[in-house]
Design an enzyme around this catalytic site. Structure first.
Site, PDB file in Angstrom:
ATOM      1  N   PHE A 149       0.808  -1.231   0.000  1.00 32.94           N
ATOM      2  CA  PHE A 149       0.000   0.000   0.000  1.00 32.94           C
ATOM      3  C   PHE A 149       0.837   1.274   0.000  1.00 32.94           C
ATOM      4  O   PHE A 149       0.349   2.339  -0.372  1.00 32.94           O
ATOM      5  CB  PHE A 149      -0.947   0.013   1.218  1.00 32.94           C
ATOM      6  CG  PHE A 149      -0.274   0.396   2.516  1.00 32.94           C
ATOM      7  CD1 PHE A 149      -0.068   1.740   2.836  1.00 32.94           C
ATOM      8  CD2 PHE A 149       0.165  -0.561   3.418  1.00 32.94           C
ATOM      9  CE1 PHE A 149       0.553   2.103   4.024  1.00 32.94           C
ATOM     10  CE2 PHE A 149       0.791  -0.202   4.609  1.00 32.94           C
ATOM     11  CZ  PHE A 149       0.994   1.131   4.909  1.00 32.94           C
ATOM     12  N   LYS A 173      -1.418  -6.641  -9.638  1.00 29.04           N
ATOM     13  CA  LYS A 173      -2.413  -6.626  -8.559  1.00 29.04           C
ATOM     14  C   LYS A 173      -1.941  -5.639  -7.489  1.00 29.04           C
ATOM     15  O   LYS A 173      -1.057  -5.929  -6.695  1.00 29.04           O
ATOM     16  CB  LYS A 173      -2.607  -8.015  -7.929  1.00 29.04           C
ATOM     17  CG  LYS A 173      -3.871  -8.025  -7.090  1.00 29.04           C
ATOM     18  CD  LYS A 173      -3.792  -8.758  -5.786  1.00 29.04           C
ATOM     19  CE  LYS A 173      -3.004  -8.196  -4.680  1.00 29.04           C
ATOM     20  NZ  LYS A 173      -3.607  -7.098  -3.902  1.00 29.04           N
ATOM     21  N   GLU A 176      -5.044  -3.697  -2.039  1.00 25.73           N
ATOM     22  CA  GLU A 176      -6.474  -3.389  -1.930  1.00 25.73           C
ATOM     23  C   GLU A 176      -6.708  -2.148  -1.063  1.00 25.73           C
ATOM     24  O   GLU A 176      -7.786  -1.577  -1.065  1.00 25.73           O
ATOM     25  CB  GLU A 176      -7.252  -4.597  -1.370  1.00 25.73           C
ATOM     26  CG  GLU A 176      -6.946  -4.985   0.069  1.00 25.73           C
ATOM     27  CD  GLU A 176      -5.654  -5.816   0.226  1.00 25.73           C
ATOM     28  OE1 GLU A 176      -4.838  -5.847  -0.700  1.00 25.73           O
ATOM     29  OE2 GLU A 176      -5.488  -6.418   1.306  1.00 25.73           O
ATOM     30  N   SER A 226       5.032  -7.292   3.248  1.00 25.47           N
ATOM     31  CA  SER A 226       5.580  -7.676   4.552  1.00 25.47           C
ATOM     32  C   SER A 226       6.295  -9.032   4.466  1.00 25.47           C
ATOM     33  O   SER A 226       6.005  -9.845   3.585  1.00 25.47           O
ATOM     34  CB  SER A 226       4.452  -7.739   5.578  1.00 25.47           C
ATOM     35  OG  SER A 226       3.484  -8.666   5.147  1.00 25.47           O
ATOM     36  N   CYS A 281       9.667   1.489   3.666  1.00 28.84           N
ATOM     37  CA  CYS A 281      10.569   0.385   4.005  1.00 28.84           C
ATOM     38  C   CYS A 281      12.002   0.860   4.166  1.00 28.84           C
ATOM     39  O   CYS A 281      12.849   0.111   4.615  1.00 28.84           O
ATOM     40  CB  CYS A 281      10.480  -0.712   2.960  1.00 28.84           C
ATOM     41  SG  CYS A 281      11.199  -0.216   1.398  1.00 28.84           S
ATOM     42  N   GLU A 382       9.586  -4.304  13.130  1.00 31.65           N
ATOM     43  CA  GLU A 382       9.173  -3.214  12.240  1.00 31.65           C
ATOM     44  C   GLU A 382       7.916  -2.573  12.817  1.00 31.65           C
ATOM     45  O   GLU A 382       6.948  -3.275  13.127  1.00 31.65           O
ATOM     46  CB  GLU A 382       8.883  -3.743  10.836  1.00 31.65           C
ATOM     47  CG  GLU A 382       8.406  -2.643   9.900  1.00 31.65           C
ATOM     48  CD  GLU A 382       8.152  -3.127   8.468  1.00 31.65           C
ATOM     49  OE1 GLU A 382       7.306  -4.023   8.279  1.00 31.65           O
ATOM     50  OE2 GLU A 382       8.812  -2.610   7.548  1.00 31.65           O
TER      51      GLU A 382
END
Ligand code: NAD
Length: 482
Positions: A149, A173, A176, A226, A281, A382
């Site tokens: 995302f 893809k 979402e 992730s 990240c 994280e």
């Protein structure tokens, strides 16, 4: 309320799944769209069509395939502000940060235009008596791109411009949580004139990922997200005989040497920890200091962190936007509590600086936890939010050891005026992206985005250059005697 469309064979289509995901404007805490979970049949149809298209597309000369990139690049520059506004509204980051996301994407379009040079093979005359041998690169086939995302535009562009220019077709893809930016990009793909089936967009979540991994016509999978999901995708994809590359989670340590130019670097450090609200990240997560500079660094860092203004990303005065979802914001808050409960000292609590103009938004101000020791949760895990953990080390050597104990190896930075320290740090730290007086060590498009350890699965890294060319091509050796 509208539902995000798929883009299949150059047409925008409604998805067929019944399960719905909500897309929010996180600054307002309001739902702005829905995404349908994809169904197996529609995913397979998009892949079948990409597979058919690939047989024709690979016959198009590479110099002609590159022309589509130039059109796409122009359209992206023309629509830069519109795309960035969509990104800000679905993600929460500031308009400037969103523009940066799009510009990094465009740099990958430009870098992919080098494909004709990079596709050049090798040959040896007379490898044996009367025999010649040559190596050529051929496309891999249908490639899938599964993205997270936090950079809705840039991350799909780490892959698909290279994939298609090298003669593959792609099924993308997006996350979402942030699907709207790539839906808009498909308008530009259409206007660039790419033939039907070359670039397909399928929306959804976990189920679509499984349909992709189970489809025999998918040859390569480029994933970013992730670590647990990257590991799952890597294992399932490779056991289904696909080539897989998987960028994963991170915990980035930022070492500030006593000789660092603090005044000249403090804004850069702040940008590392709090840019993109820490949902990056490459974000700094642990600030490593020494007894002789701890107070100085912490004072300067806290003073600047307190000045950051939270708000809606489209407003010019906003320095930091909200987090992606309420549950994620609450998760980050639990990390702040864990820091306190395990012996840390909260010197700045983001819960004290919510955004009063947008009380429903998922805002959490910058936080700083001092006295963070080895073994603490906030030292190791994280957080993916605007939280700086401050660890004080008794020596440079010990600091390197502590940093290298991390299970992750995405990035690490040093701030110093000593070339010797910078060199030792760059050589010794087990991370793929190293910053020297640079808090966000983000490689440019033609360098690999080089995570290590649990921050990366596979061998060929994202973006262009040698890794991108090798990932999206097969090598074939031809031995001839005439
Ligand atoms: P995520 O792992 O939740 O989702 C990534 C993608 O996987 C999405 O498209 C999602 O739909 C799909 N997915 C989610 N759960 C799945 C499951 N159980 N099975 C199959 N597919 C699934 O990641 P996120 O929250 O969107 O992104 C944040 C994470 O991504 C952070 O850990 C961050 O460090 C990482 N990240 C890494 C890099 C890198 O280059 N290493 C870059 C950006 C983000």
């Amino acid at each position: 309320m509208r539902t995000i469309k798929n883009y299949v064979n150059s047409k925008f289509e409604d998805g067929e799944g019944q399960e719905m995901y909500e897309v929010f404007n996180p600054a307002f805490g309001k739902r702005i769209a829905y995404v349908r979970e994809g169904k197996r049949e529609e995913t397979n149809r998009a892949i079948d069509e990409a597979h058919d298209a690939q047989t024709k597309w690979q016959q198009v000369p590479v110099s002609d395939r590159i022309k589509f990139l130039f059109r796409l690049e122009n359209l992206m520059w023309n629509r830069l502000d519109q795309i960035a506004e969509v990104t800000t509204n679905e993600h929460g980051k500031t308009f400037e940060e969103s523009k940066g996301d799009v510009v990094r994407a465009i740099q990958n379009v430009e870098s992919a235009a080098a494909a004709s040079y990079q596709l050049m093979g090798r040959n040896n005359r007379q490898i044996a008596s009367g025999i010649d041998e040559e190596l050529v690169r051929v496309p891999l086939g249908v490639c899938a791109v599964i993205s997270p995302f936090n950079f809705p535009v840039m991350i799909p562009f780490w892959f698909f411009p290279y994939a298609v220019t090298l003669g593959n077709t792609v099924v993308i893809k997006p996350s979402e949580k942030t699907p709207m930016s790539m839906e808009m990009i498909m308008d530009l793909v259409k206007d660039s004139g790419y033939p039907d089936g070359v670039i397909q967009l399928i929306n959804g979540g976990k189920e679509v990922v499984d349909y992709i991994l189970e489809n025999k016509k998918i040859a390569g999978v480029s994933f970013v997200g992730s670590t647990p999901v990257a590991e799952y995708v890597y294992k399932k994809g490779t056991s289904n005989r696909k080539r897989v590359q998987g960028g994963a989670s991170a915990k980035n340590y930022i070492l500030v040497m006593p000789d660092a130019d603090l005044d000249g670097s403090i804004d850069n450090m702040i940008g590392s920890f709090y840019g993109n609200a820490g949902e990056r990240c490459l974000a700094g997560s642990v600030l490593v200091t020494f007894p002789e500079n701890h107070d100085r660094v912490l004072d300067a860092f806290k003073r600047r962190a307190k000045e950051l203004k939270l708000g809606y990303g489209m407003e010019k005065t906003t320095d930091m936007g909200p987090l992606i979802r309420r549950d994620h914001m609450e998760r980050v808050e639990r990390y702040i509590d864990a820091g306190r409960n395990e012996g840390g000292k909260i010197v700045l609590d983001g819960r004290d600086s919510r955004c009063s103009e947008y009380p429903e938004g998922f805002f959490l101000g910058p936080s700083i936890i001092d006295n963070v020791a080895e073994g603490m949760t906030v030292m190791n895990e994280e957080i993916f939010g605007p939280v700086a953990s401050v660890h004080t080390s008794d020596s440079f050597e010990h600091a390197l050891e502590v940093i290298n104990k991390s299970r992750y190896g995405n990035a690490s930075s040093i701030y110093t005026t000593s070339g010797k320290s910078a060199k030792r740090f760059s050589e010794r730290i087990e991370a793929g992206n190293i910053g020297v007086n640079v808090g966000v060590a983000a490689p440019i498009a033609f360098y690999p985005f080089s995570g290590m350890k649990d921050s990366f699965f596979g061998d060929l890294h994202p973006q262009g250059g040698d890794d991108g060319i090798s990932f999206f091509t097969e090598r074939k050796v031809i031995i001839s005697k005439w």
